[in-house]
Design an enzyme around this catalytic site. Structure first.
Site, PDB file in Angstrom:
ATOM      1  CG  HIS A 189      10.118   6.859   2.247  1.00 30.87           C
ATOM      2  ND1 HIS A 189      10.628   7.900   1.525  1.00 30.87           N
ATOM      3  CD2 HIS A 189      11.153   6.021   2.476  1.00 30.87           C
ATOM      4  CE1 HIS A 189      11.927   7.703   1.303  1.00 30.87           C
ATOM      5  NE2 HIS A 189      12.264   6.563   1.878  1.00 30.87           N
ATOM      6  CG  ASN A 199      15.759   8.691  -1.116  1.00 29.65           C
ATOM      7  OD1 ASN A 199      14.548   8.534  -1.062  1.00 29.65           O
ATOM      8  ND2 ASN A 199      16.603   8.017  -0.352  1.00 29.65           N
ATOM      9  CG  HIS A 250       8.985  -4.234  -5.786  1.00 32.72           C
ATOM     10  ND1 HIS A 250      10.236  -4.256  -5.185  1.00 32.72           N
ATOM     11  CD2 HIS A 250       8.726  -5.510  -6.155  1.00 32.72           C
ATOM     12  CE1 HIS A 250      10.690  -5.490  -5.200  1.00 32.72           C
ATOM     13  NE2 HIS A 250       9.808  -6.266  -5.788  1.00 32.72           N
ATOM     14  CE1 TYR A 287      12.788  -0.798  -1.139  1.00 39.21           C
ATOM     15  CE2 TYR A 287      10.956   0.689  -1.539  1.00 39.21           C
ATOM     16  CZ  TYR A 287      12.269   0.481  -1.181  1.00 39.21           C
ATOM     17  OH  TYR A 287      13.060   1.540  -0.847  1.00 39.21           O
TER      18      TYR A 287
HETATM   19 FE1  HDE Z   1      13.299   2.475   0.705  1.00 38.49          FE
HETATM   20  N1  HDE Z   1      11.753   1.529   1.596  1.00 38.49           N
HETATM   21  N2  HDE Z   1      14.551   1.126   1.506  1.00 38.49           N
HETATM   22  N3  HDE Z   1      14.891   3.484  -0.040  1.00 38.49           N
HETATM   23  N4  HDE Z   1      12.095   3.840  -0.077  1.00 38.49           N
HETATM   24  C1  HDE Z   1      10.464   1.916   1.530  1.00 38.49           C
HETATM   25  O1  HDE Z   1       8.668   0.495   1.084  1.00 38.49           O
HETATM   26  C2  HDE Z   1      14.190  -0.054   2.035  1.00 38.49           C
HETATM   27  C3  HDE Z   1      16.204   3.135   0.070  1.00 38.49           C
HETATM   28  C4  HDE Z   1      12.425   4.845  -0.916  1.00 38.49           C
HETATM   29  O2  HDE Z   1       6.412   6.626  -1.766  1.00 38.49           O
HETATM   30  C5  HDE Z   1       9.521   0.904   2.113  1.00 38.49           C
HETATM   31  O3  HDE Z   1       6.569   0.808   0.354  1.00 38.49           O
HETATM   32  C6  HDE Z   1      15.351  -0.834   2.353  1.00 38.49           C
HETATM   33  C7  HDE Z   1      17.017   3.861  -0.851  1.00 38.49           C
HETATM   34  C8  HDE Z   1      11.262   5.642  -1.221  1.00 38.49           C
HETATM   35  O4  HDE Z   1       5.656   4.638  -1.309  1.00 38.49           O
HETATM   36  C9  HDE Z   1      10.441  -0.243   2.509  1.00 38.49           C
HETATM   37  C10 HDE Z   1      16.412  -0.053   2.009  1.00 38.49           C
HETATM   38  C11 HDE Z   1      16.153   4.680  -1.524  1.00 38.49           C
HETATM   39  C12 HDE Z   1      10.220   5.047  -0.526  1.00 38.49           C
HETATM   40  C13 HDE Z   1      11.797   0.300   2.127  1.00 38.49           C
HETATM   41  C14 HDE Z   1      15.908   1.157   1.468  1.00 38.49           C
HETATM   42  C15 HDE Z   1      14.848   4.429  -1.002  1.00 38.49           C
HETATM   43  C16 HDE Z   1      10.762   3.922   0.172  1.00 38.49           C
HETATM   44  C17 HDE Z   1       8.593   1.443   3.147  1.00 38.49           C
HETATM   45  C18 HDE Z   1      17.890  -0.369   2.160  1.00 38.49           C
HETATM   46  C19 HDE Z   1      16.497   5.695  -2.615  1.00 38.49           C
HETATM   47  C20 HDE Z   1       8.777   5.498  -0.482  1.00 38.49           C
HETATM   48  C21 HDE Z   1       7.233   1.536   2.482  1.00 38.49           C
HETATM   49  C22 HDE Z   1      18.292  -1.484   1.494  1.00 38.49           C
HETATM   50  C23 HDE Z   1      17.098   5.101  -3.773  1.00 38.49           C
HETATM   51  C24 HDE Z   1       7.956   4.884  -1.561  1.00 38.49           C
HETATM   52  C25 HDE Z   1       7.413   0.942   1.197  1.00 38.49           C
HETATM   53  C26 HDE Z   1       6.557   5.425  -1.546  1.00 38.49           C
HETATM   54  C27 HDE Z   1      10.008   3.037   0.953  1.00 38.49           C
HETATM   55  C28 HDE Z   1      12.903  -0.448   2.287  1.00 38.49           C
HETATM   56  C29 HDE Z   1      16.749   2.213   1.026  1.00 38.49           C
HETATM   57  C30 HDE Z   1      13.709   5.157  -1.482  1.00 38.49           C
HETATM   58  C31 HDE Z   1      10.332  -0.705   3.927  1.00 38.49           C
HETATM   59  C32 HDE Z   1      15.356  -2.215   2.967  1.00 38.49           C
HETATM   60  C33 HDE Z   1      18.520   3.708  -1.055  1.00 38.49           C
HETATM   61  C34 HDE Z   1      11.207   6.877  -2.103  1.00 38.49           C
HETATM   62  O5  HDE Z   1      10.175  -1.388   1.785  1.00 38.49           O
END
Ligand code: HDE
Length: 733
Positions: free
Chosen positions: A95, A176, A367, A390
């Protein structure tokens, strides 16, 4: 002393009558007001060093003579260069590319909650209760795979992350634009991301899943099947951020004052409908305007066409989970909306763009663990893992545990902790006692009992053996992928098939293409597998895969064609002109389209003024050099023989119309304007010679001067978005 978290102490509770720095009225406890305290404007100010000393000269470094070496003592040079050397922070690992906006959330007064009387029966979350109270929000939209500098219109999931600055603290709904996910357990996330990101040996491709490692991984992971259907569909190509749905994905809990808990799934429904771009268009936009979606967000807000969504929930009683043939804890599953309706709770409006991309959009940190009383987690193993990831990733991005003190992340609710140190601490906490319990500080900050707002985790009974295994109830990977396929119209199915041809066509390893067809697609749907195989040099399978399901159930809510098609608000329409255009056509249409809430732009061969047949001029908004029909929702050619004669000689004007036609967009032409359509050589059934107003498949033409009927039909054609019924011919565009 004033804590920056404290609401301003103006005393009275009249929320109106306070102006922000633009002179607009704002709520006294708005996020905008909190941010105003740290905003700075250089207008009328002196340039200074970082420490406030006025700078006399910033264009030459301090040297020993005009041709001599630069001196170490040049504190201004050293400071300027050091700041520059350190002015980037690590981009988000996923992202990375995003854009954001401020706005508010407001609950409905009397929402239809079905069998439930009111919202307090469901949750004690205070920001969802009172329809008079607007909660400030900051929303960040993003693509997932591409780097910070990649294009907006790539095929990808879109992030839809909302930070609600509630009176009970920050609540982050980090969702999402697709309601399911690729994997079931967070421990697979690093593998997924490694597979989809550019390959580690050569760093390609950028912002795309279309390469061997992603499809290799996918072909070995049947749990990915349902999400693949979404990613291959037009959901991955949103027309704009304001025209896509949002989903919380996981099952969460609502908890009320009595401690009763229910399962909920969050949905954002866009006011302007769920609309897509077509694939050919997305690729061209990525070249012509890689910032298409972020610019679109800003433009809509600046034009007062505020992006707006309705927040809703599907509610399931804890003892009703047995009615589903899947596990509610499995994030690769949806609850079909026809089975459990989405109950509307309130609306969110985005009405202010950030002032500074870095300070707000880049530094905002979400987060999923940021919840407020009334909202709680479930044991979805994907969600559980996110609760760790997060916080950890923010430490990497900010290099400090104090990321919550940065203005965009700071809650509006009061914040008092026993943490007082760490890199870049902003708050000056008074007193000696930074531990609990303490007697030296009279035991402050004190704990809050549950009935006064202290957060208490839902007391779910948990018992189990320590095992690394996937629950049996997570094992069906194909039924809902098939449900998705069944729910598509033929056009949508064709788009999915076309997407497989592109994505797998970019895969060099034949064994991976074959595995995708035989092990994944053929277990979803036999016809899909055969149609996919045909385009990628794989022998189409003779019979369905061994795990395929025969069910023919569908869920109409999954089709993007069942969406809002009665408004043209916030669409962008091009009017193509050259010197000699018919002013009445231009003005009548512009007025009507703008009245309907659309934005109209005059497009011509060059910027500057064009002169109408009446001798009066009009300013060109965009030229063929700066734009193309790909960035518009519709195009119209007014009459005026000189104008149209000139247009018919211009390749750019012809391809403008031809491409709009090819991309299924409404195309309108009035009077002489119709001859431009003739020069484009449209398929034979599109006869443009009639006397009155004729509309066929989104092609609207007017022979006479009945501008009102023309405008009505053109508006309807735009509201319908794209005209898939249109016969395609090899239009040269
Ligand atoms: Fe994320 N995801 N994600 N994700 N995600 C990040 O956090 C992660 C998942 C989502 O505009 C990271 O700050 C793991 C689902 C959005 O700043 C990180 C898993 C959904 C955004 C991270 C998922 C999301 C992130 C990278 C699996 C929808 C952007 C930068 C367990 C429900 C937020 C950050 C923004 C961002 C980890 C799966 C949505 C690395 C480990 C499911 C919208 O922490």
């Amino acid at each position: 002393m004033t804590d920056t978290n404290d609401p301003p102490d103006d005393g009275d509770d009249d929320r109106h009558g306070i102006s922000d720095r633009h002179g607009d009225e704002i709520d006294e406890d708005s996020k905008g007001r909190q941010l105003d305290r740290v905003r700075e404007n250089p207008e009328g100010e002196y340039l200074t060093t970082d420490h406030g000393v006025r700078v006399e000269h910033t264009d030459d470094s301090l040297k020993a003579g005009g041709r001599g070496p630069t001196l170490m003592e040049d504190f201004h040079f050293r400071e300027k260069m050091t700041q520059f050397d350190h002015e980037s922070i690590p981009e988000r690992v996923v992202h990375a590319r995003g854009t954001g906006a401020h706005g508010y959330f407001q609950p409905y007064g009397d929402p239809d909650l079905g069998e439930y009387d009111d919202i307090s029966e469901l949750t004690k979350a205070s920001f969802l209760q009172d329809s008079d109270r607007k909660t400030p929000v900051f929303v960040r939209f993003s693509t997932v795979v591409g780097s910070r500098g990649s294009a907006d219109t790539v095929r990808d999931v879109r992030g839809f992350a909302t930070k609600f600055y509630t009176e009970d603290g920050n609540y982050d709904l980090v969702g999402n634009n697709m309601p399911v996910f690729f994997i079931q357990d967070a421990i697979k996330f690093p593998d997924l991301v490694h597979a989809i990101k550019p390959e580690p040996d050569d760093g390609t491709p950028q912002a795309s899943a279309a390469h061997d490692t992603f499809w290799d991984f996918a072909s070995l992971m049947p749990e990915i099947s349902h999400m693949l259907m979404w990613v291959l569909s037009d959901r991955a190509l949103p027309r704009s951020y304001r025209m896509m749905e949002g989903f919380g994905v996981h099952t969460f809990r609502f908890v009320n004052d009595e401690g009763d808990s229910r399962f909920v799934k969050f949905h954002w429904k866009p006011r302007y409908g769920t609309h897509q771009l077509v694939w050919d268009e997305t690729q061209k936009i990525a070249g012509k305007n890689p910032d298409f979606n972020r610019e679109g967000l800003y433009e809509a807000i600046e034009n007062g066409q505020y992006p707006e969504w309705e927040l809703g929930v599907q509610i399931v009683e804890e003892d009703e989970t047995g009615r589903f043939d899947f596990d509610l804890l499995d994030p690769t599953k949806i609850i079909p909306e026809e089975e459990v309706p989405v109950r509307p709770l309130g609306k969110m409006v985005l009405d202010e763009t950030p002032d500074n991309f870095f300070a707000e959009t880049e530094q905002v940190a979400f987060h999923p663990g940021n919840v407020v009383p009334g909202i709680d987690f479930t044991n979805d193993p994907l969600l559980q893992g996110r609760l760790f990831s997060y916080q950890d990733t923010q430490l990497n991005r900010f290099n400090s545990a104090n990321w919550d003190e940065i203005p965009i992340n700071r809650p509006l609710a009061k914040k008092h902790t026993n943490q007082r140190a760490g890199f870049m601490r902003q708050t000056i906490n008074e007193g000696r006692a930074s531990y609990s319990p303490n007697s030296l500080g009279e035991d402050y900050p004190e704990e809050t009992p549950e009935d006064e707002g202290g957060y208490v985790h839902h007391a779910e009974k948990v018992e189990g053996e320590k095992i690394r295994e996937r629950s049996e109830s997570f094992h069906d990977h194909f039924t809902q992928a098939k449900l998705f396929w069944n729910s598509m119209t033929e056009t949508e199915k064709q788009h999915i098939v076309d997407a497989t041809h592109f994505e797998l066509g970019k895969v060099d390893t034949m064994a991976v293409r074959e595995r995708m067809v035989y092990e994944i697609f053929n277990n979803v749907d036999h016809e899909l597998a055969r149609r996919a195989a045909e385009g990628i040099g794989v022998d189409p399978p003779e019979k369905p895969g061994e795990h395929h399901t025969d069910h023919d159930a569908d869920s109409p809510a999954l089709s993007m064609e069942n969406t809002v098609t009665d408004t043209i608000e916030s669409r962008t329409i091009a009017i193509l002109v050259d010197d000699g255009f018919d002013r009445a056509h231009l003005e009548t249409l512009t007025e009507r389209l703008e009245d309907e809430g659309a934005t109209v732009k005059v497009v011509s061969r060059l910027l500057g003024e064009r002169t109408g047949a009446d001798g009066e001029t009009v300013e060109t908004d965009e030229s063929h050099v700066t734009t193309g029909s790909i960035v518009f929702d519709a195009v119209v050619v007014p009459g005026g023989s000189d104008s149209v004669d000139a247009l018919t000689e211009q390749g750019d004007a012809k391809s403008f119309v031809a491409e709009a036609f090819k991309h299924y967009k409404p195309v309108g032409a009035i009077g002489e304007g119709r001859s431009l359509l003739e020069r484009v050589d449209l398929p034979d059934e599109y006869d443009t010679d009639g006397d009155g107003v004729t509309t066929v498949d989104g092609l609207v033409t007017a022979g006479g001067d009945d501008l009102e009927t023309f405008a009505n039909e053109f508006v309807d054609a735009i509201a319908a978005h794209r005209h898939w019924e249109r016969t395609q011919k090899e239009v040269p565009a």
